[in-house]
Design a protein around this motif. Sequence first.
Motif, PDB file in Angstrom:
ATOM      1  N   GLN A  13       0.876  -1.355  -0.039  1.00  0.00           N
ATOM      2  CA  GLN A  13       0.022   0.046  -0.104  1.00  0.00           C
ATOM      3  C   GLN A  13       0.739   1.480   0.043  1.00  0.00           C
ATOM      4  O   GLN A  13       0.399   2.274  -0.629  1.00  0.00           O
ATOM      5  N   ALA A  14       1.934   1.264   0.706  1.00  0.00           N
ATOM      6  CA  ALA A  14       2.933   2.382   0.723  1.00  0.00           C
ATOM      7  C   ALA A  14       3.391   2.731  -0.790  1.00  0.00           C
ATOM      8  O   ALA A  14       3.548   4.139  -0.939  1.00  0.00           O
ATOM      9  N   LEU A  15       3.774   1.781  -1.548  1.00  0.00           N
ATOM     10  CA  LEU A  15       3.938   1.934  -2.647  1.00  0.00           C
ATOM     11  C   LEU A  15       3.099   2.495  -3.762  1.00  0.00           C
ATOM     12  O   LEU A  15       3.227   3.285  -4.653  1.00  0.00           O
ATOM     13  N   LEU A  16       1.883   1.821  -3.764  1.00  0.00           N
ATOM     14  CA  LEU A  16       0.745   2.158  -4.387  1.00  0.00           C
ATOM     15  C   LEU A  16       0.003   3.454  -4.154  1.00  0.00           C
ATOM     16  O   LEU A  16      -0.083   4.388  -5.129  1.00  0.00           O
ATOM     17  N   SER A  17       0.155   4.049  -3.053  1.00  0.00           N
ATOM     18  CA  SER A  17      -0.373   5.246  -2.618  1.00  0.00           C
ATOM     19  C   SER A  17       0.465   6.378  -2.809  1.00  0.00           C
ATOM     20  O   SER A  17       0.069   7.427  -2.994  1.00  0.00           O
ATOM     21  N   ARG A  18       1.890   5.939  -2.513  1.00  0.00           N
ATOM     22  CA  ARG A  18       2.859   7.140  -2.721  1.00  0.00           C
ATOM     23  C   ARG A  18       3.575   7.083  -4.028  1.00  0.00           C
ATOM     24  O   ARG A  18       4.355   8.102  -4.196  1.00  0.00           O
ATOM     25  N   GLY A  19       3.490   6.073  -4.770  1.00  0.00           N
ATOM     26  CA  GLY A  19       4.147   5.847  -5.924  1.00  0.00           C
ATOM     27  C   GLY A  19       5.646   5.484  -5.449  1.00  0.00           C
ATOM     28  O   GLY A  19       6.022   5.029  -4.368  1.00  0.00           O
ATOM     29  N   PRO A  20       6.743   5.376  -6.590  1.00  0.00           N
ATOM     30  CA  PRO A  20       8.006   4.693  -6.382  1.00  0.00           C
ATOM     31  C   PRO A  20       8.727   5.386  -5.246  1.00  0.00           C
ATOM     32  O   PRO A  20       8.633   6.765  -4.995  1.00  0.00           O
ATOM     33  N   LEU A  21       9.310   4.553  -4.359  1.00  0.00           N
ATOM     34  CA  LEU A  21      10.004   5.219  -3.235  1.00  0.00           C
ATOM     35  C   LEU A  21      11.526   5.074  -3.123  1.00  0.00           C
ATOM     36  O   LEU A  21      11.974   4.050  -3.579  1.00  0.00           O
ATOM     37  N   LYS A  22      12.198   6.045  -2.548  1.00  0.00           N
ATOM     38  CA  LYS A  22      13.735   5.863  -2.420  1.00  0.00           C
ATOM     39  C   LYS A  22      13.882   4.577  -1.716  1.00  0.00           C
ATOM     40  O   LYS A  22      13.127   4.259  -0.645  1.00  0.00           O
ATOM     41  N   GLU A  23      15.149   3.893  -1.959  1.00  0.00           N
ATOM     42  CA  GLU A  23      15.375   2.718  -0.916  1.00  0.00           C
ATOM     43  C   GLU A  23      15.308   2.966   0.506  1.00  0.00           C
ATOM     44  O   GLU A  23      14.813   2.120   1.200  1.00  0.00           O
ATOM     45  N   SER A  24      16.043   4.123   1.097  1.00  0.00           N
ATOM     46  CA  SER A  24      16.089   4.553   2.391  1.00  0.00           C
ATOM     47  C   SER A  24      14.580   4.437   2.869  1.00  0.00           C
ATOM     48  O   SER A  24      14.495   4.030   4.042  1.00  0.00           O
ATOM     49  N   GLU A  25      13.728   4.984   2.085  1.00  0.00           N
ATOM     50  CA  GLU A  25      12.369   5.282   2.714  1.00  0.00           C
ATOM     51  C   GLU A  25      11.564   4.068   2.690  1.00  0.00           C
ATOM     52  O   GLU A  25      10.842   3.810   4.043  1.00  0.00           O
ATOM     53  N   PHE A  26      11.961   3.159   1.622  1.00  0.00           N
ATOM     54  CA  PHE A  26      11.028   1.814   1.816  1.00  0.00           C
ATOM     55  C   PHE A  26      11.536   1.056   2.720  1.00  0.00           C
ATOM     56  O   PHE A  26      11.002   0.149   3.482  1.00  0.00           O
ATOM     57  N   GLN A  27      12.863   1.015   2.982  1.00  0.00           N
ATOM     58  CA  GLN A  27      13.708   0.240   4.002  1.00  0.00           C
ATOM     59  C   GLN A  27      13.162   0.793   5.344  1.00  0.00           C
ATOM     60  O   GLN A  27      13.008  -0.180   6.383  1.00  0.00           O
ATOM     61  N   SER A  28      12.927   1.894   5.674  1.00  0.00           N
ATOM     62  CA  SER A  28      12.456   2.479   6.911  1.00  0.00           C
ATOM     63  C   SER A  28      10.992   2.225   7.170  1.00  0.00           C
ATOM     64  O   SER A  28      10.782   1.805   8.438  1.00  0.00           O
ATOM     65  N   SER A  31      11.250  -1.567   8.254  1.00  0.00           N
ATOM     66  CA  SER A  31      11.593  -1.407   9.845  1.00  0.00           C
ATOM     67  C   SER A  31      10.522  -1.228  10.632  1.00  0.00           C
ATOM     68  O   SER A  31      10.338  -1.621  11.619  1.00  0.00           O
ATOM     69  N   ASP A  32       9.655  -0.165  10.346  1.00  0.00           N
ATOM     70  CA  ASP A  32       8.490   0.320  11.102  1.00  0.00           C
ATOM     71  C   ASP A  32       7.639  -0.739  11.403  1.00  0.00           C
ATOM     72  O   ASP A  32       6.976  -0.994  12.488  1.00  0.00           O
ATOM     73  N   VAL A  33       7.179  -1.619  10.319  1.00  0.00           N
ATOM     74  CA  VAL A  33       6.137  -2.260  10.332  1.00  0.00           C
ATOM     75  C   VAL A  33       6.462  -3.881  10.811  1.00  0.00           C
ATOM     76  O   VAL A  33       5.614  -4.598  11.349  1.00  0.00           O
ATOM     77  N   THR A  34       7.987  -4.159  10.782  1.00  0.00           N
ATOM     78  CA  THR A  34       8.359  -5.426  11.333  1.00  0.00           C
ATOM     79  C   THR A  34       8.993  -5.224  12.479  1.00  0.00           C
ATOM     80  O   THR A  34       9.177  -6.098  13.201  1.00  0.00           O
ATOM     81  N   GLY A  35       9.622  -4.085  13.079  1.00  0.00           N
ATOM     82  CA  GLY A  35      10.003  -4.188  14.220  1.00  0.00           C
ATOM     83  C   GLY A  35      11.500  -4.527  14.195  1.00  0.00           C
ATOM     84  O   GLY A  35      12.219  -4.936  15.151  1.00  0.00           O
TER      85      GLY A  35
END
Length: 325
Positions: A13-28, A31-35
Motif C-alpha cells: 500500500q505504501a508503494l501504491l499510494s505514494r508511488g515509487p519510493l527511495k530505497e532508504s524510505e522503503f527500508q524505513s 523496519s517500522d512495520v516489522t520492528g
Amino acid sequence: MPPLCWRHHTLIQALLSRGPLKESEFQSIFSDVTGKSFDSHQQLFNDYLRKINMELSYVQFELRACRNQYDSGVYYGVINTIADEQSKLGSKYTVPQIAFYKGIIEAIVQDPAAQGTISNINALNIRLENQGTSSQVPTAFKAFSMSQKEKTIQELVHDQWLCDMSDGRIGLGVRSFLDLRSWFHNNEVPACDVCNEAGVKADLCPNESCTVRIHKYCLQAKFSQQRMEKVCPGCGTQWPYVMAKSEAVEEDDTDVSQPPLGPAMRKRQKTSSNGPPESQPPENGQPSRRRVAVKVDYDGAGSSQEPSLVPRTRRATRNSARLHR
C-alpha cells in the motif's frame, strides 16, 4: 503458503499510494512495520519481497527495484507486468497525451550522446502525427495544442514518468525506468556494458567508432577497483576516468551498479538489418555519432514475466548501436 499478513499489505500500500519510493524510505517502512532493523535482517527483507511478488503475480503486478540513471539512487515501485487494451483503460492520460509521451521517450533514447534528456522546446515541438500507426492522423492529434503539451509535461513530471533536470531539460522519471525495462530490452536500446540495463544516461567510449556505453555509477564501481585497468571493455581504448581516493577498493567483487531487486536480463543477441537507419544531426553541438531510430509502442506497462529476485547476468556480447523499427 500462508496468505500475506498486514505487514506485507502495508508495504504494498505504501508503494501504491505514494508511488515509487527511495530505497532508504522503503527500508524505513519495512523496519517500522516489522520492528526489525534492515541492516540486521536483510534476508527477512528479501523474503518479504519474494512472498509479495508471488502473490502479486496472480494479478499481473510486480514489486520491482530500479536505479535512477540521473542520481544513481535505487527506487522501489509496483508495476503492471502486462500490456493489453484492458490495462490501457486504467490510464488517466488521454490518447494524445500518451502519444506525446511516446514521442518524448523516442527522442530521449535516440540521443547519440546518451545524455538522456531533451530540451523543453524540442519536447514541445514533437509532432504527434509521427506517433500514429496508420496514414490517417486522428483529429485529436491535430488539435493537441502547445498549452496542452505544456500541461501534459507538468502532469508527467508530477507522476514521475518524466523529470525536470537542473538545467531545465527533461529526462525520464523513475516510473519510466521501472516500467520500461522490458521495452528497452525488446527494442534493443543500447545497454550499459557493466550492468546490462539500458544506457539511457551513460558515458560513451572515447573511441567514436565504438558503441560501448557505461552508466557513471557503473564506471565508479568498475574502475574504483585498484587492480582494474581503466580501458574500454569493448575496444581497449583508454577511458578518461579520474578516481577519487575515497573510491578506491581492494576487492574485485564489489558491485554497486545494480539494484538489489529486479528481473533477470536475457543476454542480448545481435540482430541483422537491411541497412543503417537514417542519420540525424545531434543536438547542442554534441559529438557526432550514429543516430538510431526506434518505434515506440508503449502503453504504460512493462511486459516482463521473469522472477524478481534473480541477479541480472552480465552481457556476453555487446549490442549493436542500432535500434530497429
